[in-house]
Structure formats: structure tokens, C-alpha cells
Design a protein around this motif. Structure first.
Motif, PDB file in Angstrom:
ATOM      1  N   GLU A  40       7.019  -4.489  20.089  1.00 23.65           N
ATOM      2  CA  GLU A  40       8.271  -4.987  20.657  1.00 23.65           C
ATOM      3  C   GLU A  40       8.789  -6.217  19.917  1.00 23.65           C
ATOM      4  OE1 GLU A  40       7.365  -5.511  24.802  1.00 23.65           O
ATOM      5  OE2 GLU A  40       7.994  -3.471  25.291  1.00 23.65           O
ATOM      6  N   ALA A  41       7.877  -7.021  19.380  1.00 19.65           N
ATOM      7  CA  ALA A  41       8.274  -8.230  18.664  1.00 19.65           C
ATOM      8  C   ALA A  41       8.957  -7.886  17.338  1.00 19.65           C
ATOM      9  CB  ALA A  41       7.058  -9.115  18.414  1.00 19.65           C
ATOM     10  N   GLY A  42       8.620  -6.724  16.780  1.00 16.64           N
ATOM     11  CA  GLY A  42       9.223  -6.315  15.512  1.00 16.64           C
ATOM     12  C   GLY A  42       8.704  -7.135  14.354  1.00 16.64           C
ATOM     13  N   GLY A  43       9.376  -7.006  13.227  1.00 14.90           N
ATOM     14  CA  GLY A  43       9.016  -7.773  12.054  1.00 14.90           C
ATOM     15  C   GLY A  43       7.835  -7.235  11.282  1.00 14.90           C
ATOM     16  N   THR A  44       7.352  -6.060  11.635  1.00 15.39           N
ATOM     17  CA  THR A  44       6.228  -5.478  10.887  1.00 15.39           C
ATOM     18  C   THR A  44       6.759  -4.410   9.943  1.00 15.39           C
ATOM     19  OG1 THR A  44       5.816  -3.877  12.653  1.00 15.39           O
ATOM     20  CG2 THR A  44       4.537  -5.905  12.716  1.00 15.39           C
ATOM     21  N   ALA A  45       6.036  -4.201   8.870  1.00 15.78           N
ATOM     22  CA  ALA A  45       6.402  -3.172   7.903  1.00 15.78           C
ATOM     23  C   ALA A  45       6.268  -1.795   8.545  1.00 15.78           C
ATOM     24  CB  ALA A  45       5.496  -3.278   6.680  1.00 15.78           C
ATOM     25  N   LEU A  46       6.936  -0.839   7.984  1.00 17.02           N
ATOM     26  CA  LEU A  46       6.926   0.519   8.527  1.00 17.02           C
ATOM     27  C   LEU A  46       5.513   1.066   8.657  1.00 17.02           C
ATOM     28  CD1 LEU A  46       8.363   3.045   9.516  1.00 17.02           C
ATOM     29  CD2 LEU A  46       8.614   3.736   7.121  1.00 17.02           C
ATOM     30  N   GLU A  47       4.710   0.946   7.625  1.00 14.51           N
ATOM     31  CA  GLU A  47       3.338   1.477   7.671  1.00 14.51           C
ATOM     32  C   GLU A  47       2.526   0.814   8.774  1.00 14.51           C
ATOM     33  OE1 GLU A  47       1.482   3.971   6.284  1.00 14.51           O
ATOM     34  OE2 GLU A  47       3.425   4.661   5.587  1.00 14.51           O
ATOM     35  N   GLU A  48       2.671  -0.502   8.917  1.00 12.49           N
ATOM     36  CA  GLU A  48       1.937  -1.210   9.968  1.00 12.49           C
ATOM     37  C   GLU A  48       2.428  -0.781  11.351  1.00 12.49           C
ATOM     38  OE1 GLU A  48       0.754  -5.692  11.517  1.00 12.49           O
ATOM     39  OE2 GLU A  48       2.025  -5.484   9.756  1.00 12.49           O
ATOM     40  N   SER A  49       3.732  -0.603  11.481  1.00 13.06           N
ATOM     41  CA  SER A  49       4.290  -0.148  12.761  1.00 13.06           C
ATOM     42  C   SER A  49       3.759   1.233  13.130  1.00 13.06           C
ATOM     43  CB  SER A  49       5.815  -0.116  12.706  1.00 13.06           C
ATOM     44  OG  SER A  49       6.344  -1.414  12.591  1.00 13.06           O
ATOM     45  N   LEU A  50       3.686   2.127  12.144  1.00 11.82           N
ATOM     46  CA  LEU A  50       3.153   3.473  12.401  1.00 11.82           C
ATOM     47  C   LEU A  50       1.683   3.412  12.796  1.00 11.82           C
ATOM     48  CD1 LEU A  50       4.860   5.514   9.553  1.00 11.82           C
ATOM     49  CD2 LEU A  50       5.312   5.671  12.004  1.00 11.82           C
ATOM     50  N   ALA A  51       0.919   2.565  12.116  1.00 11.55           N
ATOM     51  CA  ALA A  51      -0.500   2.421  12.451  1.00 11.55           C
ATOM     52  C   ALA A  51      -0.657   1.858  13.864  1.00 11.55           C
ATOM     53  CB  ALA A  51      -1.194   1.527  11.425  1.00 11.55           C
TER      54      ALA A  51
END
Length: 88
Positions: A40-51
């Protein structure tokens, strides 16, 4: 005799990572809360978000397993007429 391949089959139990499978309900829930907060905070890279999403799905499944098990135990206790239960 031939087997009918159109018959529905029960869904397979999801395979969880061993570290998730070893978690208690409280541990899985606490980590799931952390994962949701990070997403919810966001700001993570796509790969990290998927993980994180995949980890969250596994944690949610583990919580459901614990709750299903608890529900089954309660149902079994009720069916057996657990001591202290009022007969209505």
C-alpha cells in the motif's frame, strides 16, 4: 471401461513454501499485515512488488488453513457434545 475426463476434480491444495507452512496463525497474519502495508505504501520496483504479492498470497492461504482447521475442530467438538455445552 473408459474414464470420463469431464468430471470435476477437487482443487489441489496449494503448495506453500516450507517457511510459510511452518508459521503459526499469528506469525502468518503479522507478516501478511506487513506485506500489505508495504504494498500500500508503494515505491517498490515491479519485481519486488510481485514478490511481495506472491508472499502475501501464500501467507493468506496459510491463515485460511489455520482457520479452516480451527473451524473443523470446533465443529467436531460440537458434534461430539463437548463438555459444558448446553443441550437445547
Amino acid at each position: 471401461m473408459t474414464q470420463n475426463t469431464n468430471e470435476p476434480t477437487a482443487p489441489a491444495e496449494p503448495t506453500l513454501p516450507a517457511d510459510v507452512q511452518a508459521l503459526s496463525y499469528e506469525q502468518a497474519r503479522a507478516e501478511l499485515v506487513e506485506v500489505v502495508q508495504r504494498l500500500e505504501a508503494g515505491g517498490t520496483a515491479l519485481e519486488e512488488s510481485l514478490a511481495l504479492w506472491e508472499r502475501g498470497e501464500a501467507l493468506a492461504t496459510r491463515c485460511e488453513q489455520w482457520l479452516d482447521g480451527a473451524r473443523q475442530r470446533l465443529d467436531a467438538a460440537r458434534a461430539a457434545g463437548a463438555p459444558g455445552e448446553d443441550a437445547r
